[in-house]
Scaffold this motif. Sequence first.
Motif, PDB file in Angstrom:
ATOM      1  N   GLU A 104       0.830  -1.197   0.000  1.00  0.00           N
ATOM      2  CA  GLU A 104       0.000   0.000   0.000  1.00  0.00           C
ATOM      3  C   GLU A 104       0.873   1.259   0.000  1.00  0.00           C
ATOM      4  N   ASP A 105       0.398   2.282  -0.720  1.00  0.00           N
ATOM      5  CA  ASP A 105       1.180   3.511  -0.867  1.00  0.00           C
ATOM      6  C   ASP A 105       1.623   4.077   0.474  1.00  0.00           C
ATOM      7  N   GLU A 106       0.728   4.103   1.449  1.00  0.00           N
ATOM      8  CA  GLU A 106       1.042   4.717   2.736  1.00  0.00           C
ATOM      9  C   GLU A 106       2.048   3.897   3.552  1.00  0.00           C
ATOM     10  N   LYS A 107       2.334   2.677   3.103  1.00  0.00           N
ATOM     11  CA  LYS A 107       3.301   1.819   3.805  1.00  0.00           C
ATOM     12  C   LYS A 107       4.624   1.701   3.045  1.00  0.00           C
ATOM     13  N   TYR A 108       4.821   2.539   2.039  1.00  0.00           N
ATOM     14  CA  TYR A 108       6.064   2.492   1.275  1.00  0.00           C
ATOM     15  C   TYR A 108       7.264   2.756   2.182  1.00  0.00           C
ATOM     16  N   ASP A 109       8.305   1.980   1.975  1.00  0.00           N
ATOM     17  CA  ASP A 109       9.571   2.188   2.675  1.00  0.00           C
ATOM     18  C   ASP A 109      10.401   3.173   1.858  1.00  0.00           C
ATOM     19  N   ARG A 110      10.863   4.239   2.484  1.00  0.00           N
ATOM     20  CA  ARG A 110      11.623   5.260   1.780  1.00  0.00           C
ATOM     21  C   ARG A 110      13.123   5.124   2.016  1.00  0.00           C
ATOM     22  N   ASN A 111      13.549   3.926   2.386  1.00  0.00           N
ATOM     23  CA  ASN A 111      14.970   3.628   2.566  1.00  0.00           C
ATOM     24  C   ASN A 111      15.425   2.739   1.418  1.00  0.00           C
ATOM     25  N   TYR A 112      16.364   3.231   0.624  1.00  0.00           N
ATOM     26  CA  TYR A 112      16.804   2.494  -0.572  1.00  0.00           C
ATOM     27  C   TYR A 112      17.422   1.149  -0.219  1.00  0.00           C
ATOM     28  N   THR A 113      18.075   1.063   0.934  1.00  0.00           N
ATOM     29  CA  THR A 113      18.812  -0.154   1.284  1.00  0.00           C
ATOM     30  C   THR A 113      17.906  -1.286   1.742  1.00  0.00           C
TER      31      THR A 113
END
Length: 210
Positions: free
Chosen positions: A34-43
């Motif tokens: 879900e969009d609101e649960k996206y992880d914004r850490n590339y690693t």
Amino acid sequence: MKLVLSVYLIAAVFRCTWSAICDPISNPNWMPIEDEKYDRNYTNGRPLGFQSSVIRYFETDAGGPSPCFTVPNAHDKRIEIMAESSPAGSVICVEDQLGREFCDTKLYDCRQAADDTVFFRFFCDAQGCSDSDVTFWFRFTVSLPPNELDPELWCNERNTDEYPSSLFIPLPTGRDLIPITPSSTASPMHDSLSFMFLFMFGVIIIPLNR
């Protein structure tokens, strides 16, 4: 009548060709986040909900299997397709079971689903995988049902700029990094202070022992 038969014949040819490249039974289902649960850490494993896969150059050259994925429950909906090579620069392609394909180093499309269950295949163009494997990030997002939100409006409101590579934070410009001197390497000042300490120690201690 002839037009209808032609359409069915073309569809059958595409299905046969597709089955030879991607077996629909073995295609893994796309697992959305879900969009609101996206992880914004590339690693981390699924940055911005993207998933990683690899196109093998020797399989592409030999016409062998390519990474294929199934997107279910897409009837009357739009499917957003996003993908980019990692590292950037390699041209990758994607097509569905109707043979609709496009290629670029960074892919984006928001198209009407070809069926309730849609199959997608990723592959390289003539030059994209000519020397080595190509790792890429990809993501499918299915629109809301038409009775909740118009699929075309949904596409227009999507964020088309965020890919995993956009999570990289560049180093600030115009600043020099402070060099770190290894602790194992003694500086001239350190040697001078050590010599002075030993000299003073000798001056004080030696007279006391006389």
